[in-house]
Write an enzyme that holds these catalytic residues in place. Structure first.
Site, PDB file in Angstrom:
ATOM      1  N   HIS A  73      19.179  -6.404   0.354  1.00 33.51           N
ATOM      2  CA  HIS A  73      19.353  -6.375  -1.104  1.00 33.51           C
ATOM      3  C   HIS A  73      18.403  -7.380  -1.751  1.00 33.51           C
ATOM      4  CE1 HIS A  73      23.554  -4.378  -1.689  1.00 33.51           C
ATOM      5  NE2 HIS A  73      22.811  -3.732  -0.822  1.00 33.51           N
ATOM      6  N   TYR A 200      29.333  -9.025  -9.412  1.00 37.38           N
ATOM      7  CA  TYR A 200      30.343 -10.070  -9.629  1.00 37.38           C
ATOM      8  C   TYR A 200      30.764  -9.960 -11.093  1.00 37.38           C
ATOM      9  CZ  TYR A 200      28.973 -12.366  -5.216  1.00 37.38           C
ATOM     10  OH  TYR A 200      28.727 -12.657  -3.890  1.00 37.38           O
ATOM     11  N   PRO A 292      35.230 -17.582  -1.091  1.00 36.02           N
ATOM     12  CA  PRO A 292      34.220 -16.577  -0.717  1.00 36.02           C
ATOM     13  C   PRO A 292      33.246 -16.172  -1.827  1.00 36.02           C
ATOM     14  CG  PRO A 292      36.413 -15.577  -0.839  1.00 36.02           C
ATOM     15  CD  PRO A 292      36.600 -17.043  -1.026  1.00 36.02           C
ATOM     16  N   LYS A 296      29.232 -17.784   1.478  1.00 38.55           N
ATOM     17  CA  LYS A 296      28.606 -18.821   2.305  1.00 38.55           C
ATOM     18  C   LYS A 296      29.294 -19.097   3.646  1.00 38.55           C
ATOM     19  CE  LYS A 296      25.072 -19.936  -0.044  1.00 38.55           C
ATOM     20  NZ  LYS A 296      24.394 -18.675   0.171  1.00 38.55           N
ATOM     21  N   TYR A 384      21.929 -18.586  -3.339  1.00 36.00           N
ATOM     22  CA  TYR A 384      22.537 -17.362  -2.813  1.00 36.00           C
ATOM     23  C   TYR A 384      21.773 -16.818  -1.609  1.00 36.00           C
ATOM     24  CZ  TYR A 384      25.478 -13.221  -2.958  1.00 36.00           C
ATOM     25  OH  TYR A 384      26.385 -12.240  -2.630  1.00 36.00           O
TER      26      TYR A 384
HETATM   27  P1  RFL Z   1      36.369 -17.462  12.704  1.00 38.60           P
HETATM   28  O1  RFL Z   1      35.606 -16.242  12.433  1.00 38.60           O
HETATM   29  O2  RFL Z   1      37.679 -17.651  12.043  1.00 38.60           O
HETATM   30  O3  RFL Z   1      36.575 -17.502  14.286  1.00 38.60           O
HETATM   31  C1  RFL Z   1      37.483 -18.382  14.913  1.00 38.60           C
HETATM   32  C2  RFL Z   1      37.994 -17.723  16.176  1.00 38.60           C
HETATM   33  O4  RFL Z   1      38.807 -18.635  16.891  1.00 38.60           O
HETATM   34  C3  RFL Z   1      39.922 -17.930  17.382  1.00 38.60           C
HETATM   35  N1  RFL Z   1      40.981 -18.934  17.662  1.00 38.60           N
HETATM   36  C4  RFL Z   1      41.314 -19.359  18.893  1.00 38.60           C
HETATM   37  N2  RFL Z   1      40.838 -19.024  20.110  1.00 38.60           N
HETATM   38  C5  RFL Z   1      41.397 -19.614  21.187  1.00 38.60           C
HETATM   39  N3  RFL Z   1      42.393 -20.535  21.095  1.00 38.60           N
HETATM   40  C6  RFL Z   1      42.903 -20.905  19.898  1.00 38.60           C
HETATM   41  N4  RFL Z   1      43.868 -21.803  19.804  1.00 38.60           N
HETATM   42  C7  RFL Z   1      42.341 -20.299  18.725  1.00 38.60           C
HETATM   43  N5  RFL Z   1      42.596 -20.418  17.387  1.00 38.60           N
HETATM   44  C8  RFL Z   1      41.760 -19.585  16.766  1.00 38.60           C
HETATM   45  C9  RFL Z   1      40.251 -16.935  16.299  1.00 38.60           C
HETATM   46  O5  RFL Z   1      41.022 -15.833  16.786  1.00 38.60           O
HETATM   47  C10 RFL Z   1      38.848 -16.509  15.860  1.00 38.60           C
HETATM   48  O6  RFL Z   1      38.380 -15.395  16.593  1.00 38.60           O
HETATM   49  O7  RFL Z   1      35.512 -18.788  12.430  1.00 38.60           O
HETATM   50  P2  RFL Z   1      33.923 -19.058  12.467  1.00 38.60           P
HETATM   51  O8  RFL Z   1      33.331 -18.541  13.738  1.00 38.60           O
HETATM   52  O9  RFL Z   1      33.765 -20.464  12.094  1.00 38.60           O
HETATM   53  O10 RFL Z   1      33.318 -18.108  11.330  1.00 38.60           O
HETATM   54  C11 RFL Z   1      33.608 -18.363   9.982  1.00 38.60           C
HETATM   55  C12 RFL Z   1      33.670 -17.056   9.205  1.00 38.60           C
HETATM   56  O11 RFL Z   1      34.557 -16.167   9.858  1.00 38.60           O
HETATM   57  C13 RFL Z   1      34.109 -17.258   7.752  1.00 38.60           C
HETATM   58  O12 RFL Z   1      33.532 -18.425   7.226  1.00 38.60           O
HETATM   59  C14 RFL Z   1      33.699 -16.077   6.849  1.00 38.60           C
HETATM   60  O13 RFL Z   1      34.365 -14.898   7.212  1.00 38.60           O
HETATM   61  C15 RFL Z   1      33.984 -16.400   5.404  1.00 38.60           C
HETATM   62  N6  RFL Z   1      33.677 -15.292   4.491  1.00 38.60           N
HETATM   63  C16 RFL Z   1      32.367 -15.022   4.111  1.00 38.60           C
HETATM   64  N7  RFL Z   1      31.347 -15.722   4.630  1.00 38.60           N
HETATM   65  C17 RFL Z   1      30.049 -15.382   4.328  1.00 38.60           C
HETATM   66  O14 RFL Z   1      29.138 -16.040   4.833  1.00 38.60           O
HETATM   67  N8  RFL Z   1      29.729 -14.338   3.489  1.00 38.60           N
HETATM   68  C18 RFL Z   1      30.710 -13.587   2.924  1.00 38.60           C
HETATM   69  O15 RFL Z   1      30.384 -12.619   2.257  1.00 38.60           O
HETATM   70  C19 RFL Z   1      32.087 -13.928   3.198  1.00 38.60           C
HETATM   71  N9  RFL Z   1      33.097 -13.211   2.679  1.00 38.60           N
HETATM   72  C20 RFL Z   1      34.703 -14.474   4.018  1.00 38.60           C
HETATM   73  C21 RFL Z   1      34.373 -13.442   3.099  1.00 38.60           C
HETATM   74  C22 RFL Z   1      36.005 -14.630   4.465  1.00 38.60           C
HETATM   75  C23 RFL Z   1      36.988 -13.792   4.004  1.00 38.60           C
HETATM   76  N10 RFL Z   1      38.262 -13.970   4.568  1.00 38.60           N
HETATM   77  C24 RFL Z   1      39.089 -12.918   4.990  1.00 38.60           C
HETATM   78  C25 RFL Z   1      38.672 -15.296   4.997  1.00 38.60           C
HETATM   79  C26 RFL Z   1      35.352 -12.619   2.601  1.00 38.60           C
HETATM   80  C27 RFL Z   1      36.662 -12.805   3.032  1.00 38.60           C
HETATM   81  C28 RFL Z   1      37.705 -11.911   2.449  1.00 38.60           C
HETATM   82  C1  PHB Z   2      31.799  -8.887   1.092  1.00 36.08           C
HETATM   83  O1  PHB Z   2      31.023  -7.910   1.073  1.00 36.08           O
HETATM   84  O2  PHB Z   2      32.810  -8.905   1.807  1.00 36.08           O
HETATM   85  C2  PHB Z   2      31.532 -10.047   0.216  1.00 36.08           C
HETATM   86  C3  PHB Z   2      30.349 -10.093  -0.524  1.00 36.08           C
HETATM   87  C4  PHB Z   2      30.092 -11.182  -1.343  1.00 36.08           C
HETATM   88  C5  PHB Z   2      31.011 -12.210  -1.411  1.00 36.08           C
HETATM   89  C6  PHB Z   2      32.172 -12.180  -0.670  1.00 36.08           C
HETATM   90  C7  PHB Z   2      32.445 -11.090   0.157  1.00 36.08           C
HETATM   91  O3  PHB Z   2      30.760 -13.254  -2.233  1.00 36.08           O
END
Ligand code: RFL
Ligand code: PHB
Length: 391
Positions: A73, A200, A292, A296, A384
Site C-alpha cells: 500500500h 481510519y 493498535p 506498531k 507509519y
Molecule cells: P504474541 O504474538 O502474543 O506471542 C506470544 C506467544 O507466547 C505464547 N505463550 C506461552 N508459551 C509458552 N508458555 C507460556 N507460559 C506462554 N504464555 C504465552 C502465546 O500462546 C503466544 O503464541 O507476542 P509477540 O510475538 O511479542 O508478537 C506481538 C504481536 O502479536 C502484537 O504486538 C500484535 O498482534 C499487535 N497488533 C498489531 N501489530 C502491528 O504491528 N500491526 C497491526 O496492524 C496490529 N494490529 C494487533 C493488531 C493486535 C491486535 N490484538 C488482537 C491484540 C490488531 C489487533 C486486534
Molecule cells: C489490521 O488490518 O488488522 C489493522 C490495520 C491497521 C491497524 C490495526 C489493525 O492500525
C-alpha cells in the site's frame, strides 16, 4: 536433561523470528509454545508490516509468499468531515507498507523453522524460568502429556506476549502504563474491501477502521466501551454501526459479507524497563504493548528480536557482552517512539467518554492540520511506514 543455547518462550512473531535469526547465525534454540500449531497459525491479529519489517523478512529468506500474496500500500485515508483525506505514504517518504496478516508471517516462520530442523515444541507451557539471575538459567514447562520438564539454556528469551510468565521472573522492573476508556471490536468478513486502502475514520459515533487481508477478505474494527460484551453485537448491528461511522457525503458504500471471526481487544499502552533481567531478555508484547491504532505492535516485536539476535551472535561467537548490555536501551528508543505515535493516533481518532465540544474541535483541528500540512502529513507517514532500524 535437554539443553540449548537460547531457550525461547512463545511462538509468536517475536519468538519464531528470533529462533530463525539465531539459526542463520549458527546458534541453537528451542521454542516452547503453550498453544497448538493450528491455534497460533489461525489467530487473527495484526495486518500491517512496516517497510523495515518487510525488508528484514526478505533479507532473511522469508519474503517470498509475502511478496506474492501481500498487498503493498502506498497510502491510507483519514476520514472525517464526511470525506477521505489521503496520506500519500510513498510520495511523502519513498516507502510503502505491506498488508499481510500476522498469522501468515507466523505460518511462514513455522514452516522455515521446521524445514531447517528447528525445534518448536507446541502445547508446552512454561511455568517458571529459574536461575536467570545466576549463570544457569532453565525453563520449567509442562509438556503435552502434562509432565513437568526442564530445559537448560545459556539465555532465556521471554517472547511470551503480554500474558506470559517470563516477565514475572524479573524483579525491580519499572512499569509505565496507560489504559484507554475503550476497546476495539474487530471482525474478519468474506467480502472484497470497500476501498483499495486503509481508512481510519473519526466520527461522532466513535472510531472505525477499514482494513483488509486479501482481495476477498475485509478486516474492520469499531471503537466500543472497554468492558463490552460481544453477545450484544450480532452481525447486523456491527454492519449498521460500521456503515454509520464510515459514511461520507459522497455516498461511500460498505460491502457486507459473512463474518468469519469476531473479537474484542482492550486498548493499553505499557512498557517495562529495563527489558532485561540477568540472563532473561524480554522481547515484543512481553515487554511492551501499544494500542493498535498505529499498527506498531508486531513491528516492534520484530525490531526487538533483530537487536537481540545481533547481540546474542556477538555473545556466542565472540564472547562479547556489550551488545547484550545495550539491548534494553537500544530497543527502548524505538519502543517509546512507537508508544508516542500510537498514543497520538489513538487520541486523535477516538471519542473519549465525557469529552466536550472543545475537545471535539481540538481533534478536528489536529486532523485538518495533519492532512493539510505537508510537514504534518510527512510526520505521520514516516512513523507509519516505520523509522529506520537502529544500526
Ligand atoms: P504474541 O504474538 O502474543 O506471542 C506470544 C506467544 O507466547 C505464547 N505463550 C506461552 N508459551 C509458552 N508458555 C507460556 N507460559 C506462554 N504464555 C504465552 C502465546 O500462546 C503466544 O503464541 O507476542 P509477540 O510475538 O511479542 O508478537 C506481538 C504481536 O502479536 C502484537 O504486538 C500484535 O498482534 C499487535 N497488533 C498489531 N501489530 C502491528 O504491528 N500491526 C497491526 O496492524 C496490529 N494490529 C494487533 C493488531 C493486535 C491486535 N490484538 C488482537 C491484540 C490488531 C489487533 C486486534
Ligand atoms: C489490521 O488490518 O488488522 C489493522 C490495520 C491497521 C491497524 C490495526 C489493525 O492500525
Amino acid at each position: 536433561m535437554p539443553r540449548t543455547q537460547v531457550g525461547i518462550v512463545g511462538a509468536g512473531p517475536a519468538g519464531l523470528l528470533l529462533s530463525h535469526l539465531l539459526h542463520l547465525a549458527g546458534i541453537d534454540s528451542v521454542v516452547l509454545e503453550a498453544r497448538s500449531r493450528d491455534y497460533v497459525e489461525k489467530r487473527v491479529r495484526a495486518g500491517v508490516l512496516e517497510h523495515p519489517t518487510a525488508e528484514l523478512l526478505r533479507e532473511v529468506g522469508l519474503g517470498e509468499r509475502m511478496d506474492r500474496e501481500g498487498l503493498p500500500h502506498e497510502g491510507l485515508s483519514l476520514r472525517f468531515d464526511g470525506a477521505d483525506h489521503r496520506i500519500a505514504l510513498t510520495e511523502l517518504t519513498g516507502k510503502s507498507i505491506m498488508v499481510y496478516g500476522q498469522q501468515e508471517v507466523v505460518k511462514d516462520l513455522i514452516a522455515a523453522r521446521l524445514a531447517a530442523g528447528g525445534q518448536v515444541l507446541f502445547e508446552c507451557t512454561a511455568i517458571a524460568v529459574p536461575g536467570v539471575d545466576q549463570d544457569r538459567p532453565a525453563i520449567i514447562y509442562r509438556d503435552p502429556a502434562g509432565r513437568t520438564q526442564e530445559l537448560r539454556c545459556d539465555i532465556v528469551a521471554g517472547c511470551d506476549g503480554f500474558h506470559g510468565v517470563t516477565r514475572a521472573a524479573a524483579t525491580g522492573l519499572t512499569v509505565f502504563e496507560r489504559a484507554y476508556p475503550f476497546a476495539w471490536l474487530g471482525i474478519l468478513a468474506r467480502t472484497p474491501p470497500s476501498h483499495h486502502e486503509l481508512i481510519y475514520s473519526y466520527s461522532d459515533r466513535g472510531f472505525a477502521l477499514h482494513s483488509m487481508r486479501s482481495p476477498a477478505l475485509t478486516r474492520l474494527y469499531l471503537q466500543v466501551p472497554p468492558d463490552e460484551d460481544l453477545a450484544g453485537w450480532p452481525d447486523d448491528r456491527i454492519w449498521e454501526e460500521l456503515a454509520a461511522r464510515l459514511r461520507t457525503s459522497d455516498g461511500f458504500t460498505l460491502r457486507e459479507g459473512p463474518v468469519l471471526e469476531k473479537g474484542i481487544t482492550p486498548m493499553r499502552s505499557y512498557v517495562v524497563e529495563p527489558m532485561r533481567y540477568g540472563r532473561l531478555f524480554l522481547a515484543g508484547d512481553a515487554a511492551h504493548i501499544v494500542p493498535p491504532t498505529g499498527a506498531k505492535g508486531m513491528n516492534l516485536a520484530v525490531a526487538d528480536v533483530r537487536v537481540l539476535a545481533r547481540a546474542l551472535t556477538a555473545f556466542f561467537q565472540q564472547g562479547r557482552e556489550d551488545l547484550l548490555d545495550a539491548y534494553s536501551e537500544t530497543c527502548l528508543h524505538r519502543v517509546w517512539r512507537a508508544e508516542h505515535f500510537s498514543w497520538w493516533m489513538t487520541s486523535m481518532l477516538h471519542r473519549f467518554p465525557g469529552d466536550d465540544a472543545f475537545q471535539h474541535r481540538l481533534q478536528l483541528a489536529q486532523l485538518r492540520y495533519t492532512v493539510g500540512s505537508v510537514a504534518a502529513a510527512t510526520s505521520l507517514a514516516e512513523n507509519y511506514v516505520g523509522l529506520p532500524f537502529a544500526q
